[in-house]
Design an enzyme around this catalytic site. Sequence first.
Site, PDB file in Angstrom:
ATOM      1  N   ARG A 116     -64.759  94.786  13.686  1.00  0.00           N
ATOM      2  CA  ARG A 116     -64.395  96.314  13.118  1.00  0.00           C
ATOM      3  C   ARG A 116     -64.602  95.439  11.601  1.00  0.00           C
ATOM      4  O   ARG A 116     -64.206  94.564  10.511  1.00  0.00           O
ATOM      5  CB  ARG A 116     -62.608  96.245  13.214  1.00  0.00           C
ATOM      6  CG  ARG A 116     -62.251  97.247  12.060  1.00  0.00           C
ATOM      7  CD  ARG A 116     -61.012  97.780  12.421  1.00  0.00           C
ATOM      8  NE  ARG A 116     -60.100  98.772  11.701  1.00  0.00           N
ATOM      9  CZ  ARG A 116     -59.185  97.829  10.477  1.00  0.00           C
ATOM     10  NH1 ARG A 116     -58.611  96.943  10.843  1.00  0.00           N
ATOM     11  NH2 ARG A 116     -58.567  99.078   9.787  1.00  0.00           N
ATOM     12  N   HIS A 160     -60.978 101.723   3.612  1.00  0.00           N
ATOM     13  CA  HIS A 160     -59.811 100.610   3.204  1.00  0.00           C
ATOM     14  C   HIS A 160     -59.280 101.064   2.064  1.00  0.00           C
ATOM     15  O   HIS A 160     -59.693  99.125   1.754  1.00  0.00           O
ATOM     16  CB  HIS A 160     -60.529  99.771   4.791  1.00  0.00           C
ATOM     17  CG  HIS A 160     -59.253  98.991   4.885  1.00  0.00           C
ATOM     18  ND1 HIS A 160     -59.634  97.990   5.927  1.00  0.00           N
ATOM     19  CD2 HIS A 160     -58.535  97.872   3.894  1.00  0.00           C
ATOM     20  CE1 HIS A 160     -58.430  97.499   6.094  1.00  0.00           C
ATOM     21  NE2 HIS A 160     -58.192  97.430   4.925  1.00  0.00           N
ATOM     22  N   GLU A 206     -54.448 101.818   6.909  1.00  0.00           N
ATOM     23  CA  GLU A 206     -52.627 101.985   7.171  1.00  0.00           C
ATOM     24  C   GLU A 206     -52.502 103.211   5.693  1.00  0.00           C
ATOM     25  O   GLU A 206     -51.562 101.993   4.485  1.00  0.00           O
ATOM     26  CB  GLU A 206     -52.516 100.199   6.012  1.00  0.00           C
ATOM     27  CG  GLU A 206     -52.869  98.971   6.939  1.00  0.00           C
ATOM     28  CD  GLU A 206     -52.388  98.242   6.551  1.00  0.00           C
ATOM     29  OE1 GLU A 206     -52.194  97.976   5.216  1.00  0.00           O
ATOM     30  OE2 GLU A 206     -52.229  97.305   7.855  1.00  0.00           O
ATOM     31  N   ASN A 334     -51.767  98.128  12.963  1.00  0.00           N
ATOM     32  CA  ASN A 334     -52.036  97.210  12.670  1.00  0.00           C
ATOM     33  C   ASN A 334     -50.822  96.179  12.481  1.00  0.00           C
ATOM     34  O   ASN A 334     -49.439  96.578  12.547  1.00  0.00           O
ATOM     35  CB  ASN A 334     -52.056  97.131  11.634  1.00  0.00           C
ATOM     36  CG  ASN A 334     -53.972  97.377  10.813  1.00  0.00           C
ATOM     37  OD1 ASN A 334     -54.487  97.766  11.728  1.00  0.00           O
ATOM     38  ND2 ASN A 334     -54.384  97.680   9.317  1.00  0.00           N
ATOM     39  N   TYR A 336     -48.193  92.741  12.326  1.00  0.00           N
ATOM     40  CA  TYR A 336     -48.229  91.670  12.323  1.00  0.00           C
ATOM     41  C   TYR A 336     -46.580  90.820  12.034  1.00  0.00           C
ATOM     42  O   TYR A 336     -46.844  89.740  12.660  1.00  0.00           O
ATOM     43  CB  TYR A 336     -48.429  91.377  10.340  1.00  0.00           C
ATOM     44  CG  TYR A 336     -50.165  91.518   9.684  1.00  0.00           C
ATOM     45  CD1 TYR A 336     -50.452  90.224   9.963  1.00  0.00           C
ATOM     46  CD2 TYR A 336     -50.691  92.868  10.062  1.00  0.00           C
ATOM     47  CE1 TYR A 336     -51.605  90.622   9.675  1.00  0.00           C
ATOM     48  CE2 TYR A 336     -51.937  93.084   9.388  1.00  0.00           C
ATOM     49  CZ  TYR A 336     -52.847  91.940   9.025  1.00  0.00           C
ATOM     50  OH  TYR A 336     -53.865  91.667   9.137  1.00  0.00           O
ATOM     51  N   GLU A 395     -55.140  95.031  13.876  1.00  0.00           N
ATOM     52  CA  GLU A 395     -55.412  93.754  12.782  1.00  0.00           C
ATOM     53  C   GLU A 395     -54.095  93.248  13.169  1.00  0.00           C
ATOM     54  O   GLU A 395     -53.190  93.661  14.265  1.00  0.00           O
ATOM     55  CB  GLU A 395     -54.903  94.005  11.432  1.00  0.00           C
ATOM     56  CG  GLU A 395     -56.465  94.837  10.677  1.00  0.00           C
ATOM     57  CD  GLU A 395     -55.864  95.137   8.860  1.00  0.00           C
ATOM     58  OE1 GLU A 395     -55.215  94.325   8.683  1.00  0.00           O
ATOM     59  OE2 GLU A 395     -56.690  95.558   8.415  1.00  0.00           O
TER      60      GLU A 395
END
Length: 490
Positions: A116, A160, A206, A334, A336, A395
């Site tokens: 990606r 991005h 995002e 994404n 985290y 991600e």
Amino acid sequence: MFSSFSRRHFAKLAGLAALGLTASPTEAAESKAKQGKDRHAPAPFPKDFVWGTATSSYQIEGAVKEDGRGPSIWDTFSHTPGKIGDGTNGDRANEHYHRYKEDVRLIKDLGVKAYRFSIAWPRVFPEGTGKPNPKGLDFYNRLLDELLANGIEPYATLYHWDLPQALQDKVGGWQSSETSKAFAEYSGYVAERLSDRVKYFFTLNEAGRFLNFGYGWGIDAPGLKLPTAELNQARHHTVLGHGLAVQAIRASARKGTKVGIAENIAACVPAFATPEHIRATEMATRELNAGFLGVILEGKYTDGFLAYSGKDAPKFTADELKIIGSKNDFVGLNIYAPQFYIAASDKKPGWSVLPFPASFPHMNSEWLRIGPEVIYWAPRLAAKVWNIENIFITENGTSSEDKLTADGKVNDLDRISFLRNYLLQLQRATAEGVPVRGYFLWSLMDNFEWIFGFEKRFGVYHVDFETQARVPKLSAAFYRDVVAKNAIGV
Ligand code: NOJ
């Protein structure tokens, strides 16, 4: 009394174990595992699970003035004194623009079959709109050919964060729906030319981050601190840009091209797994994501969001909501850190956000709280709340204080531990039928980590930004092993 008793016992047991005299639980577990009877290990990932790694244009490409690329808001921002922690910028970054062949080899060496990356809008349209720059697109033609020649499927993100500076100057960037329209034109233009080789497009990366940080809190480019009503309106323009881009891609790409978004979902986790807390967390997931993922996946803002925003709510038309709600082929998440732990509540709205204790553990990046279960719950709840059929983890990863040893190694045990725990939870999710189709580790290599510059290292390859030497960290070998086994070796 109790503590001295247990300490003595512990010391004794430890002593015996050191002498190899205990019938250790390890041996029992090993023999059970040999017989394939470890009922605690979830089934491996599905056979066709997509393993990949991820990067983005401004963070790795460098070559910011080459082949007609126009400036982006991140060029301007990173050159503004005081904005980037270590005073650096992405002018050179990883020189990926010139070293892409070497980098494709790094991807291949991980054994993954997917990559990606993002396309820099100002390379393709230096002014944001108007005259395209064919030399800019050529770079991605070269990259795609190299990826495909090496058996790696490209997954392209169209935005991005590197908005053409010209759009910021002329119309205020995402403050104007002119930017939403320009984004759709650019997306259609790219899809028409690259969809012979790119089957998967992500529109925005995002939106929740770049909008709030860049237009609300002044932390990211373009560094604005808009009042709430204007921020809500700008947010509306980002989701509108997504919807328009989905339509433009569908109109101009080859048949079979798939499109979706990559969002940092406001990731909610039940305080612990009882039916009441899980139900409360579903409700919280819907409300706390109403401004981005929610409106995209439902084609409307929730009543809760509109009531909460009150006079600051965005202005919109029914037509716009229809565009925003255009069907996605997949949703990228994404993931985290757990952002909210949720508990059921007797009071309205039926759930509450629990405060984080100061002692809650985090990784080398302070915001990166450790809660592996988030990668199980976020896709499970999103799939349930919005009826999503295909999810990619677009991600996941961590920064680590990586140091090269004298013999050129990076023993990033904390990253391995992080990945092992998160991936085990993801494996649990797929084993239970949560529709996660693939996983992209962030990141392939250390790169320009936005306001932290090069100080925060997220790669599984270490990069020396002076010499541009790339060295695999221990986590690269770990990840290769997971990919090869299609499972976490527990
Ligand atoms: C999410 C962003 O998409 C990416 O650009 C960033 O480097 C990682 N988070 C790590 O902070």
